[in-house]
Write a protein that holds these residues in place. Sequence first.
Motif, short mmCIF file in Angstrom:
data_model
loop_
_atom_site.label_atom_id
_atom_site.label_comp_id
_atom_site.label_asym_id
_atom_site.label_seq_id
_atom_site.Cartn_x
_atom_site.Cartn_y
_atom_site.Cartn_z
N VAL A 193 15.90 60.16 86.50
CA VAL A 193 15.82 61.61 86.68
C VAL A 193 16.23 62.01 88.10
O VAL A 193 16.99 62.97 88.31
CB VAL A 193 14.41 62.10 86.35
N ILE A 194 15.72 61.26 89.07
CA ILE A 194 16.07 61.58 90.47
C ILE A 194 17.57 61.42 90.72
O ILE A 194 18.22 62.27 91.35
CB ILE A 194 15.24 60.71 91.44
N SER A 195 18.16 60.33 90.23
CA SER A 195 19.59 60.09 90.43
C SER A 195 20.44 61.18 89.78
O SER A 195 21.39 61.71 90.38
CB SER A 195 19.98 58.72 89.88
N LEU A 196 20.11 61.53 88.53
CA LEU A 196 20.88 62.57 87.84
C LEU A 196 20.69 63.95 88.48
O LEU A 196 21.61 64.77 88.50
CB LEU A 196 20.49 62.60 86.36
N SER A 197 19.50 64.20 89.01
CA SER A 197 19.28 65.48 89.69
C SER A 197 20.13 65.59 90.94
O SER A 197 20.73 66.64 91.22
CB SER A 197 17.79 65.62 90.05
N VAL A 198 20.17 64.50 91.73
CA VAL A 198 21.02 64.51 92.93
C VAL A 198 22.49 64.66 92.54
O VAL A 198 23.26 65.38 93.19
CB VAL A 198 20.79 63.22 93.75
N LEU A 199 22.90 63.99 91.44
CA LEU A 199 24.28 64.12 90.96
C LEU A 199 24.60 65.56 90.59
O LEU A 199 25.65 66.10 90.99
CB LEU A 199 24.50 63.20 89.76
N ALA A 200 23.71 66.21 89.83
CA ALA A 200 23.95 67.60 89.43
C ALA A 200 23.99 68.53 90.63
O ALA A 200 24.84 69.43 90.72
CB ALA A 200 22.87 68.04 88.44
N TRP A 201 23.07 68.31 91.57
CA TRP A 201 23.04 69.15 92.77
C TRP A 201 24.32 68.99 93.59
O TRP A 201 24.93 69.97 94.05
CB TRP A 201 21.81 68.81 93.59
N GLY A 202 24.75 67.74 93.79
CA GLY A 202 25.97 67.51 94.56
C GLY A 202 27.20 68.10 93.89
O GLY A 202 28.07 68.68 94.56
N MET A 203 27.30 67.97 92.56
CA MET A 203 28.45 68.54 91.86
C MET A 203 28.45 70.06 91.94
O MET A 203 29.50 70.70 92.04
CB MET A 203 28.46 68.07 90.41
N PHE A 204 27.25 70.66 91.90
CA PHE A 204 27.16 72.11 92.05
C PHE A 204 27.64 72.54 93.44
O PHE A 204 28.39 73.52 93.58
CB PHE A 204 25.71 72.56 91.83
#
Length: 417
Positions: free
Chosen positions: A166-177
């Motif tokens: 969850v933490i990894s995917l959240s950072v991924l989504a935030w960075g892509m945004f």
Amino acid sequence: MTRAAVPEHPWLLPGALSVDAAARAGRGPRRTTRDWVVDSICFLLSLGWVLLATADAVGSDPQFSTPLSQRWMVPADALLGLACCALLWVRRRWPLGLAVATTPLTLFSMASAVPLLILYFTVVVHRRTAVALAVTAAGLITNFAFNYLRPDPHMPYWVTVAWGVVISLSVLAWGMFVRARRQLVVSLRERAERAEAEQQLRVAQARHLERTRIAREMHDVLAHRISLLSLHAGALEFRPDAPPEEVARAAGVIRGSAHAALQDLREVIGVLRAETTAEEDPERPQPTLGDLPALVEESRSAGARIGVREVVTSVERVPAAVGRSVYRIVQEGLTNARKHAAGAAVTVDVAGAPGDGLTVEIRNRWPVGGVAGPEIPGAGTGLVGIAERVSLAGGRLEYGRDDSGDFRLAAWLPWPA
């Protein structure tokens, strides 16, 4: 306007391009005030996490089940965390290289978790999606190994693994945004710059068209006035014994025409030299159909024989552009008659109504035996300019010698109902 060239990585943002280009050239990246603030906050957060994780590890009893769980691992982990904190200051230069080099630390280091997440976030923001997904996949794999090598005593294995995902995917989504937003800002900025350049081009084109229009108007005006000057001067030259009253009247007409010609020439030169936009240019009063009698009377005062027949319904409803075109057509016809058929009678017919259009015809007898006296010089483009004016107005123009031997200049202009 041209877009900035992308040397190697077309997926990079302009800010990342300048940083990577500076790094390849051997120069340090130029940090802005915002970069310094962001890097300082990231460093302090990471440093705080290293101290917190180290204090927690020292204050708790080791409960590990593998040989890696020795007490020397706590200070070693702290040193690795501090090293990763220091790497945050150069992460803008080599985000992908640092992320790949520090990936093995995610297998066992707890103190390096936050600085490594910041490195991972930097890769997602400044590299294309495929690279970010590859780094994410590597991090998810090491997440399984980390929770196996250093299990949490208070949570089951799969729960801790799920939290890591969850933490990894959240950072991924935030960075892509963040990356998408920066690309949008860059695109909007380029679009605004392009729109500004196009607006400046439209202003320049409008200025050029306005000056061309004024120059065309001045050609018609000056040709008319100078032909009057030549006609009166020729009369004085061939009749030096004329009565003083006639000489004085001709001299007055010459003086008035010369003054008007100089005034018109001064206006057009001022407009052509002006650096203001077309909207700021002073607009001189333009002639209309109501000024036609004054034009005819001016030619009559020079000795021309002109007959006028005007049958126009609702003169006050004639559009200004149509009335101005009729005025210029009659002006050009009278000027040509003075140049090429001096002394010949001229007839001017103007007729029309709303919905039927406006017809103007200038007719004069073909000169016999050539033009008396010296020929008035001209550019020979008057009829070409009239044809262009009529064509732009959506009308028709005819000129030339007809069956009766007269020279005829006729035009039809649309007049909406």
